[in-house]
Write a protein that holds these residues in place. Structure first.
Motif, mmCIF file in Angstrom:
data_model
loop_
_atom_site.group_PDB
_atom_site.id
_atom_site.type_symbol
_atom_site.label_atom_id
_atom_site.label_comp_id
_atom_site.label_asym_id
_atom_site.label_seq_id
_atom_site.Cartn_x
_atom_site.Cartn_y
_atom_site.Cartn_z
ATOM 1 N N LEU A 170 -3.666 0.171 -3.080
ATOM 2 C CA LEU A 170 -2.718 -0.861 -3.491
ATOM 3 C C LEU A 170 -1.872 -0.329 -4.645
ATOM 4 C CD1 LEU A 170 -5.069 -3.985 -3.497
ATOM 5 C CD2 LEU A 170 -3.523 -3.237 -1.688
ATOM 6 N N VAL A 179 0.836 -1.202 0.000
ATOM 7 C CA VAL A 179 0.000 0.000 0.000
ATOM 8 C C VAL A 179 0.868 1.248 0.000
ATOM 9 C CG1 VAL A 179 -1.945 -1.107 1.149
ATOM 10 C CG2 VAL A 179 -0.178 0.016 2.519
ATOM 11 N N LEU A 187 -7.756 0.855 -0.056
ATOM 12 C CA LEU A 187 -7.720 -0.094 1.048
ATOM 13 C C LEU A 187 -8.301 0.545 2.302
ATOM 14 C CD1 LEU A 187 -6.566 -2.925 1.937
ATOM 15 C CD2 LEU A 187 -4.604 -1.647 2.799
ATOM 16 N N ARG A 188 -9.274 -0.130 2.921
ATOM 17 C CA ARG A 188 -9.815 0.332 4.193
ATOM 18 C C ARG A 188 -10.464 -0.847 4.909
ATOM 19 N NH1 ARG A 188 -15.407 1.230 4.083
ATOM 20 N NH2 ARG A 188 -15.225 2.651 5.843
ATOM 21 N N TYR A 218 -6.990 0.650 -6.555
ATOM 22 C CA TYR A 218 -7.796 0.002 -5.530
ATOM 23 C C TYR A 218 -7.524 0.675 -4.186
ATOM 24 C CZ TYR A 218 -9.265 -3.945 -8.432
ATOM 25 O OH TYR A 218 -9.844 -4.730 -9.397
#
Length: 458
Positions: free
Chosen positions: A84, A45, A64-65, A62
């Motif tokens: 990502l 990340v 991220l969470r 994409y």
């Protein structure tokens, strides 16, 4: 539970197919390390503002969470905007900045990792894919000879792979920019982006766009196309460019650099990998400043390039120091998945085991385990049969998995203390000692076979 369906764009390999990928990755690592490149792995990340800095693929990132996290907060209450990585260049640039005080420059690194990109899945383009990159990065400056070295190392590495022939198409941004500047084009950057469309658009359309978008005259557009048609396997491009009558100091620098790269890569090229100067190659990304390369695979031209890279004079900048670099990226998944799907690449077996140790009965499992232990002590991969079936069934079990040898421990009353090993491909069976016997080197690991491609698949 219902049978799951595959996720489009996220290829998964079966064990035998994975053996092919592992062989390719091991070959790349070995070659890179032979040339002194150190392996690194970066986190998956990066902050969204860093990932989106280029602005070209924002919609493909994409995010991220955590599922139950607040919309924009992480556990510490700070804003959490992570994505990502979509390639290995962005995280590598950040890695260099963070660790500059701990690295020795020029820093030579290779990196083989997955990346993620939310684009429409199609052959050769996936949402999760593996890349293999090599780069050399300098501190403040990076001598040109590293351009030659990086290209030569990747030529050598890919030449060792069991894939259809590859072609390195080389050019130099200084050559292109110098030529356009010598012509008097008003917008060099736009002209380069337009020329980069030649693999997608007819020449006449590209010429029209050079006039409309880059401010070229029809005559200048025609000269640009003449430059872009030059493609040779040696340094004869230098004279052909000069015959076009354009003069510029930057052009001369680009000609000299490209000639040096072509000549420097020639000793590592051969039947598996060819090297050409192709003056239509531009690579649209703005950060390239010198050498550029695109890599194409014979019979799979529909994939477009399977790798590429070049020189960038500002990989990273901390406000005080600039870190120039040169690198090449090879699309491992982009190359291998279509070849595996088409049956071009196959593995001789689906397991690492070179030997199946037969099992006489459950009471003698310890004896079979001892044989396997002795073989493994000498780096011979093996496994013990899962059940004490008739030997014929155990042999068929080995055949299904592609295991070439079956080891028969002594059977009480039949053969005394003699161990025997059988090559089930030929039927040859000999007496063997677990402490000394070894298969031929070519049988120690799965063998990767390449079918000859005669034409491009539709």
């Amino acid at each position: 539970m219902a049978r799951p369906t595959p996720l489009s764009g996220f290829p998964e390999l079966l064990p035998g197919q994975r053996a092919i990928e592992a062989h390719v990755l091991d070959t790349l690592r070995r070659t890179f390390e032979l040339h002194g490149f150190a392996g690194i792995e970066t986190r998956v990340v990066e902050p969204l503002d860093r990932l989106a800095k280029g602005g070209e693929i924002d919609k493909e990132i994409y995010v991220l969470r955590r599922l139950q996290a607040a919309d924009d907060q992480d556990d510490s209450g700070q804003a959490s905007q992570l994505g990502l990585h979509f390639d290995l260049t962005v995280p590598f640039a950040r890695y260099v900045l963070e660790n500059a005080g701990k690295l020795d420059f020029p820093f030579r690194r290779y990196q083989i990792q997955p990346a993620w990109r939310g684009e429409r899945p199609q052959e050769g383009r996936y949402r999760q894919f593996t890349q293999a990159d090599i780069d050399i990065v300098g501190h403040g400056e990076l001598p040109f000879h590293h351009d030659v070295e990086v290209m030569r190392v990747m030529v050598e590495a890919l030449g060792r792979l069991p894939v259809p022939p590859l072609s390195f198409q080389l050019n130099n941004r200084k050559l292109i920019q110098g030529f356009y500047r010598g012509l008097g084009l008003p917008d060099l950057t736009t002209a380069i982006r337009v020329i980069d469309k030649l693999d997608k658009l007819p020449p006449e359309v590209v010429a029209d766009q050079l006039v409309e978008l880059a401010g070229a005259t029809p005559e200048q557009a025609q000269r640009c196309l003449e430059l872009a048609t030059i493609r040779v396997p040696d340094t004869s491009f230098v004279d052909r460019v000069r015959e076009l009558g354009v003069e510029d100091e930057l052009l001369e620098t680009g000609l000299a650099e490209l000639a040096a790269v072509v000549e420097g890569c020639a000793p590592s090229a051969g039947e598996r990998v060819t090297v050409e100067a192709n003056l239509r190659i531009a690579r649209g990304l703005d950060y390239y400043t010198g050498t550029v390369v695109e890599i194409f695979m014979s019979g799979y031209e529909r994939l477009k390039s399977v790798g590429g890279g070049g020189r960038y004079d500002a990989l990273a900048d901390d406000g005080k120091t600039t870190y120039p670099g040169v690198g090449v990226s090879f699309g491992v998944s982009r190359t291998l998945v279509p070849l595996i799907s088409d049956g071009v690449l196959t593995s001789s077996r689906s397991v690492p085991s070179a030997v199946l140790v037969a099992l006489v009965d459950e009471e003698s499992r310890g004896a079979s385990d001892a044989v396997a232990t002795a073989l493994r002590a000498r780096d011979i991969a093996c496994e013990v049969a899962p059940a004490p079936q008739k030997f014929g069934k155990q042999i068929r079990y080995a055949e299904r998995r592609g295991i070439p040898y079956v080891w028969f421990p002594p059977v009480d009353g039949h053969g005394g203390d003699a161990h025997e090993v059988k090559d089930i491909r030929t039927g040859d069976q000999v007496v063997a000692d677990p402490a000394t016997w070894a298969p031929p080197p070519e049988d120690l690991t799965p063998r990767i076979s390449t079918s000859v491609m005669t034409k491009e698949h539709p």
